[in-house]
Design a protein around this motif. Structure first.
Motif, mmCIF file in Angstrom:
data_model
loop_
_atom_site.group_PDB
_atom_site.id
_atom_site.type_symbol
_atom_site.label_atom_id
_atom_site.label_comp_id
_atom_site.label_asym_id
_atom_site.label_seq_id
_atom_site.Cartn_x
_atom_site.Cartn_y
_atom_site.Cartn_z
ATOM 1 N N ALA A 1 13.374 -11.784 2.776
ATOM 2 C CA ALA A 1 11.972 -11.705 2.373
ATOM 3 C C ALA A 1 11.747 -10.563 1.392
ATOM 4 C CB ALA A 1 11.082 -11.525 3.599
ATOM 5 N N ILE A 2 12.349 -9.412 1.658
ATOM 6 C CA ILE A 2 12.190 -8.269 0.755
ATOM 7 C C ILE A 2 12.857 -8.548 -0.594
ATOM 8 C CG2 ILE A 2 12.692 -5.826 0.418
ATOM 9 C CD1 ILE A 2 10.547 -6.519 2.540
ATOM 10 N N LEU B 1 -3.869 -1.170 5.507
ATOM 11 C CA LEU B 1 -4.840 -0.210 4.987
ATOM 12 C C LEU B 1 -4.226 0.678 3.920
ATOM 13 C CD1 LEU B 1 -6.511 0.858 8.364
ATOM 14 C CD2 LEU B 1 -7.447 -0.692 6.648
ATOM 15 N N VAL B 2 -2.962 1.025 4.102
ATOM 16 C CA VAL B 2 -2.278 1.861 3.112
ATOM 17 C C VAL B 2 -2.192 1.138 1.772
ATOM 18 C CG1 VAL B 2 -0.094 3.012 2.551
ATOM 19 C CG2 VAL B 2 -0.982 3.061 4.896
ATOM 20 N N MET B 3 -1.944 -0.173 1.819
ATOM 21 C CA MET B 3 -1.877 -0.935 0.584
ATOM 22 C C MET B 3 -3.207 -0.901 -0.159
ATOM 23 S SD MET B 3 1.221 -1.787 0.759
ATOM 24 C CE MET B 3 1.242 -2.747 -0.729
ATOM 25 N N LEU C 1 7.572 6.736 -10.337
ATOM 26 C CA LEU C 1 7.243 7.148 -8.974
ATOM 27 C C LEU C 1 6.167 6.244 -8.371
ATOM 28 C CD1 LEU C 1 7.216 11.037 -9.387
ATOM 29 C CD2 LEU C 1 8.786 9.708 -7.960
ATOM 30 N N ALA C 2 5.162 5.903 -9.175
ATOM 31 C CA ALA C 2 4.084 5.037 -8.684
ATOM 32 C C ALA C 2 4.621 3.644 -8.358
ATOM 33 C CB ALA C 2 2.972 4.947 -9.717
ATOM 34 N N ALA D 1 6.508 -0.291 -4.258
ATOM 35 C CA ALA D 1 7.611 -1.149 -3.823
ATOM 36 C C ALA D 1 8.004 -0.850 -2.380
ATOM 37 C CB ALA D 1 8.814 -0.971 -4.747
ATOM 38 N N VAL D 2 8.117 0.432 -2.050
ATOM 39 C CA VAL D 2 8.553 0.808 -0.701
ATOM 40 C C VAL D 2 7.478 0.471 0.324
ATOM 41 C CG1 VAL D 2 9.208 2.732 0.787
ATOM 42 C CG2 VAL D 2 10.107 2.598 -1.539
#
Length: 387
Positions: A304-305, A70-72, A6-7, A12-13
């Protein structure tokens, strides 16, 4: 799925969603700077309109994309405290430099550029957008320094159960960085240029009144996209040498096919673009080519992904190659419920920002260059204050 899976899925997403903004920023910044330079040198109203129109799209993407970054940062503290404990002294240094460059310098210069229309001297205003481009590239460089350290932990030694930085020069000249950084910059140019191509083809197919505007934009886009995809492919294939030697990539099943599939897609785009280069003089008038160019617009984003997936999957099961496993890098206190809840929240926020970003960009493209907010206030001031 267990907590580790899950982590990994969460990162990744969210990482993929964030990179959609980043790759477009890296591509549009130099194109807008070049347009602004041509306007400053020529003083032609057409060059000003091109700078404002494509600059507006850049500003929208940057403003929303910086929030996703910021989420990263949150994820490193939330899910990967083992990485911070083991290698924070090394891995954190380039991340801190990236934060200083992106969140302070780049934002400052971009703010000066946005609000400097008609206020700053001509050459100072031009310098601002080039500094925005330089800091954007510097930001990407430090991110790739950090990522390349995970691929190949150069310049650090194990001391007291933690990695310590002993050679900063080795960190900046990492063999995993030498080819990957130009590869990312090439992908950025390809992406930004294809947005110009797709948007211009859309307007020309609608028989826009701004034929010269979008004809020039289309030609700039096709040439730049061809350069970008050539760089992307060249440095992309160069990285496979490291895979074969096993220096900083593992033999994860599916890595090589995925990598070659990604480069194969790039090759297809390269062939199409080079086929169109000799026809660039008549391309804007050939309406049958416009749907093809519009359909190619999302290709660089997809490639790119896939490229990032190939790079990151190749390191499994290691977080830091042969130093720290992904399982050991994960925060020990995490539960599946915690990761699931945070993933839903992160994906909801990033997904909403991505949708808003592309909706706003689509609206700007649909309205055309006559209804652009960027620099509009300068038109209302005295001509003596503008240029």
């Amino acid at each position: 799925m267990d907590v580790l899976e899950l982590a990994r899925l969460q990162f990744a997403v969210t990482g993929s969603l964030h990179f959609l903004f980043v790759v477009l920023t890296l591509g549009l910044a130099p194109l807008v700077a070049i347009m602004h330079t041509r306007w400053a040198l020529s003083g032609r109203p057409l060059q000003e309109r091109m700078t404002r129109f494509w600059g507006q799209i850049y500003v929208i993407n940057y403003a929303l994309g910086i929030v996703t970054g910021l989420v990263m940062e949150f994820q490193f503290g939330l899910s990967w405290s083992g990485l911070t404990h083991y290698a924070g002294d090394v891995f954190g240094a380039p991340l801190a430099m990236e934060a200083l460059v992106a969140f302070f310098l780049e934002s400052t210069f971009l703010g000066l550029w946005i609000f400097g229309w008609g206020r700053l001297p001509k050459w100072a205003h031009l310098a601002c957008i080039w500094l925005v481009t330089a800091t954007a590239y510097a930001s990407a460089f430090f991110i790739m320094v950090a990522n390349s350290f995970l691929q190949n932990p150069a310049g650090a030694v194990l001391s007291g159960g933690r990695l310590e930085l002993t050679d900063f020069g080795a960190l900046l000249t990492n063999e995993a960085l030498v080819f990957s950084f130009p590869h990312v910059l090439g992908a950025g140019l390809f992406t930004g240029a294809m947005v110009l191509v797709g948007a211009s083809a859309y307007q020309l197919r609608r028989r826009t009144a701004d034929v010269e505007f979008f004809t020039r934009s289309l030609r700039i886009g096709v040439v730049t996209a061809s350069i970008g995809i050539f760089l992307t492919m060249g440095f992309g294939y160069a990285q496979f040498a490291g895979v074969q030697e096993g220096k900083f990539q593992s033999g994860t099943p599916g890595l090589i096919p995925l990598g070659f599939m990604t480069e194969g897609g790039n090759l297809l785009a390269l062939v199409v673009l080079f086929f169109m280069l000799p026809l660039i003089a008549v391309l804007p008038r050939w309406r049958w080519t416009h749907p093809i160019l519009i359909a190619l617009t999302p290709v660089p984003f997809v490639m790119a992904i896939l490229g990032w997936l190939a790079r990151e999957l190749g390191r499994q099961p290691w977080m830091i190659w042969e130093k720290l496993t992904v399982a050991d890098a994960m925060s020990p206190q995490l539960t599946a419920g915690m990761v699931t809840a945070s993933t839903i929240g992160f994906v909801a926020v990033l997904g909403m920002l991505a949708i808003v970003d592309y909706v706003l960009i689509a609206r700007v493209i649909k309205r055309g260059p006559d209804d652009v907010a960027l620099g509009a206030a300068a038109e209302q001031r005295s001509p003596a204050l503008s240029y």
